[in-house]
Design an enzyme around this catalytic site. Structure first.
Site, PDB file in Angstrom:
ATOM      1  CB  VAL A 187      -0.962  -0.009   1.202  1.00  0.00           C
ATOM      2  CG1 VAL A 187      -1.820   1.259   1.207  1.00  0.00           C
ATOM      3  CG2 VAL A 187      -1.856  -1.236   1.149  1.00  0.00           C
ATOM      4  CG  ASP A 188       3.629   2.583   3.166  1.00  0.00           C
ATOM      5  OD1 ASP A 188       2.751   3.439   3.318  1.00  0.00           O
ATOM      6  OD2 ASP A 188       4.230   2.056   4.119  1.00  0.00           O
ATOM      7  CB  VAL A 189       4.967   0.202  -3.066  1.00  0.00           C
ATOM      8  CG1 VAL A 189       5.467   0.263  -4.502  1.00  0.00           C
ATOM      9  CG2 VAL A 189       6.088  -0.262  -2.140  1.00  0.00           C
TER      10      VAL A 189
END
Length: 404
Positions: free
Chosen positions: A184-186
Site C-alpha cells: 500500500v505504501d508503494v
C-alpha cells in the site's frame, strides 16, 4: 546475486544529459516509505531532493532492522532514500523552523506525511506555504484522508487489513494474509508521484502551485480494480483464492515434478496451445474446458487434468517447453533468482551507489530523451546539513551548493 553494473541510461557520456526534472527542488519532509519513495522517484527523474529529518534519530526507518549494512545503515532506509541530500532540522527550534520555512519558500515541491493540521504550528501547512510560495506543489500523504479519518495513524499493515486486501489474500478458509511487501505504501508513493507530476505540468502552464492529497486507503481501494468492480457489480464480497484468479483459468500455480509452475492462460487460443504442448490436445475441445468461463466453472477437473501431465517435468523444464509454444508461464522464483532473471534479460536490475554502500534496485523507468539519473547513496543523517543551512541563510538567488 548479479554484480551491480552502471545502468545503461546512466553511463558517462561526452556531454551532460538532460533529465526530465532538472532544476526542480523537492523538500522531502516525509518519513518511512510512501513519501520518501515518491521523493526518490522524483530524484530518479533529475530533481534535487533535500530530505529533512529529526536531529539525533532521523527517519524511523534508520532503526528498522535487521538487516543492516556493515556500516550500520538500515537496508529499509536505503530502499527509499537514494540520491537525496540530508538535512536535520528540529521543527520545535525557532531557528530550525525558520530554515524549514525558507526551504519550503524556495522549493518547487514539498512532500510531507504529518498528521493533518500538525504542521500549522510551524508555518508549514499548505495555507502558509502557498502564501509564501504560490508556485509550490504541496503534496500531503495521510493514512485515511484529511476529514473524519484525519486522527487515524496510517500504517501499511493496518490499511491492508481495514482496506480489504487481506480479505482476498491467502488460501480459502485460511488466515487472512498481508502482501509480502508494504504494497500500500508503494502504491501510494506512485500515486503521489503521479499527482506531483500532473501539478508541475499545470504550474508550467499557469505558474500556480496546488495541493496534492493522497491517502493510503484510497490508493489501496483504487488498486483493487477487478475485485472492487466485481463487488460493485454483484454486491458480493470476494474471498481469498490462494494463487487462483476469480475470472480466468488456468491462471494459477500448478504442481510439477519438484515444484510449482505459474501458468497464466488469458484466452482460449493460449489454452489450446497449452493443451497441445502438454500432449493432450483434446482438452481444448472438451466441453468443460473449451471456453474460459467453462474452465473457471470446472477448475477442479481442469487442474487435475493439467497436473497429471505436468508431473512429467520440472517447473524450469516446462517453462522452456511451454514458452516455446507462447504459453505465459514461469517458475516461482526466489528474490535472488528474480534478480538473476532480470540480469539475463538485460534489464540491469541492480545499480551500485558507492563503495561499501548497499546497491539499489534500478528505477523501472526508461526514458529515451531524458533518462533517469545514476542514483547516489542515501544520505547519512544531516550529511549535507552545514552547507544547506548556510545556503538557506543566504540570498534566495544563490544557487544550491554543489554536492560533495
Amino acid at each position: 546475486m548479479p554484480q551491480p553494473q552502471p545502468h545503461p541510461q546512466s553511463r558517462p557520456s561526452a556531454a551532460p544529459t538532460a533529465r526530465a526534472l532538472d532544476g526542480v527542488l523537492v523538500a522531502d519532509f516525509s518519513r518511512v516509505l510512501a513519501g520518501p519513495l515518491a521523493a526518490a522517484t522524483l530524484a530518479d527523474l533529475g530533481a534535487e531532493v533535500i530530505k529533512v529529518e529529526r536531529p539525533g534519530t532521523g527517519d524511523d526507518t534508520r532503526a528498522w532492522g535487521p538487516p543492516f549494512a556493515a556500516d550500520g545503515t538500515a537496508a529499509y532506509f536505503d530502499a527509499a532514500n537514494r540520491s537525496k541530500r540530508g538535512l536535520a532540522l528540529d521543527l520545535g527550534d525557532p531557528d530550525d523552523a525558520a530554515a524549514a520555512r525558507e526551504l519550503a519558500r524556495r522549493a518547487d515541491v514539498l512532500i510531507e506525511n504529518f498528521r493533518p493540521g500538525s504542521l500549522a504550528r510551524y508555518g508549514l501547512d499548505h495555507a502558509a506555504t502557498r502564501a509564501a510560495n504560490p508556485g509550490l506543489v504541496h503534496c500531503t500523504i495521510t493514512g485515511f484522508g484529511s476529514g473524519a479519518g484525519a486522527p487515524l495513524p496510517g500504517y501499511d499493515f493496518v490499511v491492508q487489513a481495514v482496506g480489504g486486501l487481506m480479505s482476498i489474500t491467502g488460501e480459502p478458509g485460511g488466515t487472512p494474509l498481508k502482501a509480502g511487501v508494504a504494497l500500500v505504501d508503494v502504491l501510494t508513493a506512485k500515486d503521489a508521484a503521479t499527482g506531483i507530476l500532473a501539478a508541475l505540468r499545470h504550474r508550467d502552464r499557469t505558474g500556480e502551485g496546488q495541493l496534492v492529497e493522497v491517502n493510503l486507503l484510497s490508493s489501496l481501494l483504487g488498486s483493487l480494480v477487478n475485485q472492487a468492480s466485481g463487488h460493485l457489480a454483484t454486491g458480493r464480497d470476494p474471498g481469498p483464492m490462494g494463487n487462483r484468479h476469480p475470472s480466468i483459468a488456468p491462471y494459477e500455480t500448478l504442481a510439477c515434478r519438484g515444484g510449482l509452475l505459474a501458468v497464466a492462460v488469458g484466452n482460449d487460443r493460449q489454452f489450446r496451445a497449452l493443451a497441445q504442448a502438454l500432449g493432450v490436445p483434446d482438452l481444448a475441445d472438451d466441453a468443460r474446458f473449451a471456453r474460459n468461463q467453462d474452465r473457471v466453472r470446472h477448475r477442479t477437473d481442469l487442474v487435475k487434468a493439467l497436473e497429471e501431465r505436468l508431473a512429467a517435468d520440472t517447473p524450469r523444464g516446462w517453462t522452456e517447453r511451454l514458452g516455446a509454444a507462447s504459453v505465459p508461464c514461469g517458475p516461482v522464483n526466489t528474490l535472488s533468482e528474480a534478480l538473476e532473471l532480470a540480469a539475463r534479460l538485460g534489464l540491469d536490475p541492480v545499480v551500485p551507489v558507492g563503495e561499501g554502500r548497499i546497491p539499489q534496485v534500478a528505477s523501472p523507468l526508461r526514458l529515451s530523451g531524458t533518462p533517469v539519473t545514476q542514483p547516489a547513496a542515501p544520505p547519512r543523517l544531516d550529511e549535507h546539513g552545514p552547507a544547506l543551512r548556510t545556503w538557506l541563510s543566504g540570498p534566495p538567488e544563490r544557487p544550491l551548493p554543489p554536492r560533495v
